[in-house]
Structure formats: C-alpha cells, structure tokens
Scaffold this active site. Structure first.
Site, PDB file in Angstrom:
ATOM      1  N   ASP A 253      50.357  92.606  98.606  1.00  0.00           N
ATOM      2  CA  ASP A 253      50.392  93.617  99.664  1.00  0.00           C
ATOM      3  C   ASP A 253      50.182  92.997 101.048  1.00  0.00           C
ATOM      4  O   ASP A 253      49.497  91.986 101.186  1.00  0.00           O
ATOM      5  CB  ASP A 253      49.317  94.675  99.387  1.00  0.00           C
TER       6      ASP A 253
ATOM      7  N   ASN B 280      52.933  92.730 103.493  1.00  0.00           N
ATOM      8  CA  ASN B 280      54.127  92.119 104.091  1.00  0.00           C
ATOM      9  C   ASN B 280      54.449  92.687 105.469  1.00  0.00           C
ATOM     10  O   ASN B 280      54.786  91.939 106.397  1.00  0.00           O
ATOM     11  CB  ASN B 280      55.351  92.365 103.195  1.00  0.00           C
TER      12      ASN B 280
ATOM     13  N   ARG C   7      52.529  94.379 107.629  1.00  0.00           N
ATOM     14  CA  ARG C   7      51.528  94.046 108.648  1.00  0.00           C
ATOM     15  C   ARG C   7      51.722  92.609 109.120  1.00  0.00           C
ATOM     16  O   ARG C   7      51.655  92.313 110.312  1.00  0.00           O
ATOM     17  CB  ARG C   7      50.115  94.260 108.082  1.00  0.00           C
TER      18      ARG C   7
ATOM     19  N   HIS D 153      58.845  90.849 104.632  1.00  0.00           N
ATOM     20  CA  HIS D 153      59.220  90.845 103.207  1.00  0.00           C
ATOM     21  C   HIS D 153      59.835  89.503 102.785  1.00  0.00           C
ATOM     22  O   HIS D 153      59.556  88.992 101.712  1.00  0.00           O
ATOM     23  CB  HIS D 153      60.192  91.989 102.905  1.00  0.00           C
TER      24      HIS D 153
ATOM     25  N   LEU E  69      54.975  78.868  81.339  1.00  0.00           N
ATOM     26  CA  LEU E  69      54.510  79.997  82.160  1.00  0.00           C
ATOM     27  C   LEU E  69      55.464  81.160  81.960  1.00  0.00           C
ATOM     28  O   LEU E  69      56.680  80.980  82.016  1.00  0.00           O
ATOM     29  CB  LEU E  69      54.487  79.598  83.643  1.00  0.00           C
TER      30      LEU E  69
HETATM   31  C1  IPE Z   1      51.402  98.329  96.221  1.00  0.00           C
HETATM   32  O1  IPE Z   1      51.501  98.249  97.604  1.00  0.00           O
HETATM   33  C2  IPE Z   1      52.731  98.041  95.588  1.00  0.00           C
HETATM   34  C3  IPE Z   1      53.198  96.653  95.712  1.00  0.00           C
HETATM   35  C4  IPE Z   1      52.504  95.644  96.179  1.00  0.00           C
HETATM   36  C5  IPE Z   1      54.528  96.416  95.241  1.00  0.00           C
HETATM   37  P1  IPE Z   1      51.721  99.557  98.502  1.00  0.00           P
HETATM   38  O2  IPE Z   1      51.670  99.113  99.902  1.00  0.00           O
HETATM   39  O3  IPE Z   1      52.932 100.275  98.050  1.00  0.00           O
HETATM   40  O4  IPE Z   1      50.438 100.430  98.113  1.00  0.00           O
HETATM   41  P2  IPE Z   1      49.656 101.526  98.944  1.00  0.00           P
HETATM   42  O5  IPE Z   1      50.675 102.453  99.512  1.00  0.00           O
HETATM   43  O6  IPE Z   1      48.895 100.793  99.995  1.00  0.00           O
HETATM   44  O7  IPE Z   1      48.746 102.154  97.945  1.00  0.00           O
HETATM   45  C1  IPE Z   2      53.886  94.812  99.998  1.00  0.00           C
HETATM   46  O1  IPE Z   2      53.738  94.829 101.385  1.00  0.00           O
HETATM   47  C2  IPE Z   2      55.348  94.788  99.552  1.00  0.00           C
HETATM   48  C3  IPE Z   2      55.807  96.034  98.923  1.00  0.00           C
HETATM   49  C4  IPE Z   2      55.062  97.065  98.649  1.00  0.00           C
HETATM   50  C5  IPE Z   2      57.221  96.117  98.588  1.00  0.00           C
HETATM   51  P1  IPE Z   2      53.896  96.197 102.201  1.00  0.00           P
HETATM   52  O2  IPE Z   2      55.341  96.420 102.471  1.00  0.00           O
HETATM   53  O3  IPE Z   2      53.198  97.307 101.497  1.00  0.00           O
HETATM   54  O4  IPE Z   2      53.159  95.821 103.552  1.00  0.00           O
HETATM   55  P2  IPE Z   2      51.988  96.623 104.259  1.00  0.00           P
HETATM   56  O5  IPE Z   2      50.935  96.859 103.218  1.00  0.00           O
HETATM   57  O6  IPE Z   2      52.594  97.903 104.771  1.00  0.00           O
HETATM   58  O7  IPE Z   2      51.532  95.699 105.347  1.00  0.00           O
HETATM   59 MG    MG Z   3      51.249  97.961 101.458  1.00  0.00          MG
END
Ligand code: IPE
Ligand code: IPE
Ligand code: MG
Length: 223
Positions: A12, A14, A16, A29, A123
């Site tokens: 999580d 990406n 930000r 991403h 792995l």
């Molecule tokens: C969780 O991240 C899903 C993935 C890392 C693929 P999200 O960004 O979707 O989760 P929330 O919305 O913060 O719960």
């Molecule tokens: C995780 O990063 C990737 C996916 C959920 C696909 P986010 O896209 O949720 O990035 P943040 O959490 O909004 O920074």
């Molecule tokens: Mg996120």
C-alpha cells in the site's frame, strides 16, 4: 534467525508516493512494480519459500477508469516482461482471486503462467488480483456445501491458496493498520508488521527490519 515460511504483503501507498516523489499520484504504481520485483528476489535470496503479494482488491474496481486501466496494463507488462525470468530462476507464480471480472487477455496470461510455472520451485509467489478474503470464502463455501461434514481442512483446500501454508508474517506498507480483506481465513495466527514506508520506497533493508522483528516474536498459538 527464525524466518517465516510464508510472507504476505499488502503493498500500500503507491499513490501517496506518486504524489510526493514521482510527479503524479498514479505514477507511483509503476514504481510499485519495481519494488515488487526487488522483494520477490530478496525473498528468494533469503530462502523463504512462499510470498503472497496483494496487488488489486475486489474493492479496487471502485477507482477511476483511468486508474483501473493503468493497473491492468501494469499487470500485462509484469506478466510479459518478468515472469519468464522468474521461471528460469525456479520461481513459480500463481494468481489468487476472481477471474470472471478481469480482461480476458489477462486471464489467458495467468492460465499460461500457472501452467508453465516450474514444479520444483524454490519460491512460490502468489499474486492476489481481484482478491478479497470474503469473496474467496464465499466461493470456498459454495464448493464445500455438498459435503457431508464441513471442517477447517475442507475449507482450507477449497480456498484459492490451497496447498500453501498460512502466512506467518503479514507486512502492510503505507502505515494503515488494517487488513483490507487480505487472507482473512489464513491470517488467523499471522504476525502483523506495519511499516510507515510507502510501497514504492519499501527497500530490502526495511524488509530485513520486518524479518528481524518477526524473528523476535514468541508465537504461542494459544498455548
Ligand atoms: C489494499 O489497499 C489493497 C491492495 C494493496 C491491493 P487499499 O488502498 O485498497 O486499501 P484501503 O482502501 O486503504 O483499505
Ligand atoms: C496500493 O497503493 C496499490 C493498490 C491498491 C492497487 P494505493 O494505490 O492504495 O496508494 P495509496 O494508499 O492511495 O497511497
Ligand atoms: Mg491504499
């Protein structure tokens, strides 16, 4: 050091990181894919046999069309550009999650990769795409409902993760203290490590910190 057999990672942060460091929210991403490659290799180097990466949740379809399209394109690129090298290096890839909502060409790639993955992998990487723990459980319950008796073993083998041991360590990057549906059944006794580092900035050193922390845990399993 006491190492986990199976590490799960909620990748999580990406967007930000994209906003802060890469000139645009969605640009994070692509950087995140690079981190995933680094962590797959680091996992193999540390002789950890199972790694599950949460890449796209059942709820992530709620994002904008532009973002969803970009993420699907990154999955295509990932499968096309990196998976051959994984196979050569004894890394097997399997995808967990739904297949019925993904673009057909991505499903074709997944099926092909799973068929070609080495049997004698050092792995196994599970990539969770259109994955949600509740959705997985609903699909599993539908598979077992004709059984005369339903026990934990029957449910475990009906899950997408059948044959893979439960995660010992779950890492979430990006600082949020929640599972967001990740491996709900399998996480029952996982140790949870929250890193404030945003996924594109997550390094081998920070991975090492999580593994060291794991090695210091006393796992009682209720005893
Ligand atoms: C969780 O991240 C899903 C993935 C890392 C693929 P999200 O960004 O979707 O989760 P929330 O919305 O913060 O719960
Ligand atoms: C995780 O990063 C990737 C996916 C959920 C696909 P986010 O896209 O949720 O990035 P943040 O959490 O909004 O920074
Ligand atoms: Mg996120």
């Amino acid at each position: 050091m006491n190492l986990p057999t199976h590490v799960g990672i909620i990748m999580d942060g990406n967007r930000r990181a994209g906003e802060e460091s890469f000139g645009g929210r969605l640009l994070g991403h692509r950087e995140g894919v690079e981190t995933a490659l680094t962590i797959v290799r680091a996992t193999q180097a540390r002789q950890i046999p199972y790694l599950t990466l949460f890449a796209f949740s059942t709820e992530n379809w709620k994002r904008s069309e532009v973002e969803v399209t970009l993420l699907m394109e990154l999955f295509r690129e990932f499968f096309d550009q990196h998976v051959e090298a994984f196979m050569r290096d004894h890394i097997a890839v399997r995808c967990i999650g739904r297949r019925d909502r993904l673009p057909a060409d991505i499903v074709e790639r997944i099926v092909s990769i799973e068929q070609r993955s080495p049997q004698s992998a050092t792995l196994q990487v599970q990539i969770a795409i259109d994955y949600g723990g509740r959705d997985e459980l609903v699909r599993a319950f539908n598979k077992v409902r004709e059984h005369a008796t339903i026990d934990e073993a029957a449910i475990s083998v009906a899950l997408d993760t059948a044959g893979v041991p439960d995660p010992d360590l779950i890492i979430r990057t990006g600082g949020e203290h929640r599972l967001s549906g990740f491996l709900l059944w399998q996480a029952a006794y996982a140790e949870l490590y929250i890193s404030d580092v945003l996924w594109p900035h997550f390094s081998e050193a920070e991975y090492g910190n999580a593994l060291t922390w794991y090695g210091e845990r006393e796992r009682r399993h209720g005893k």
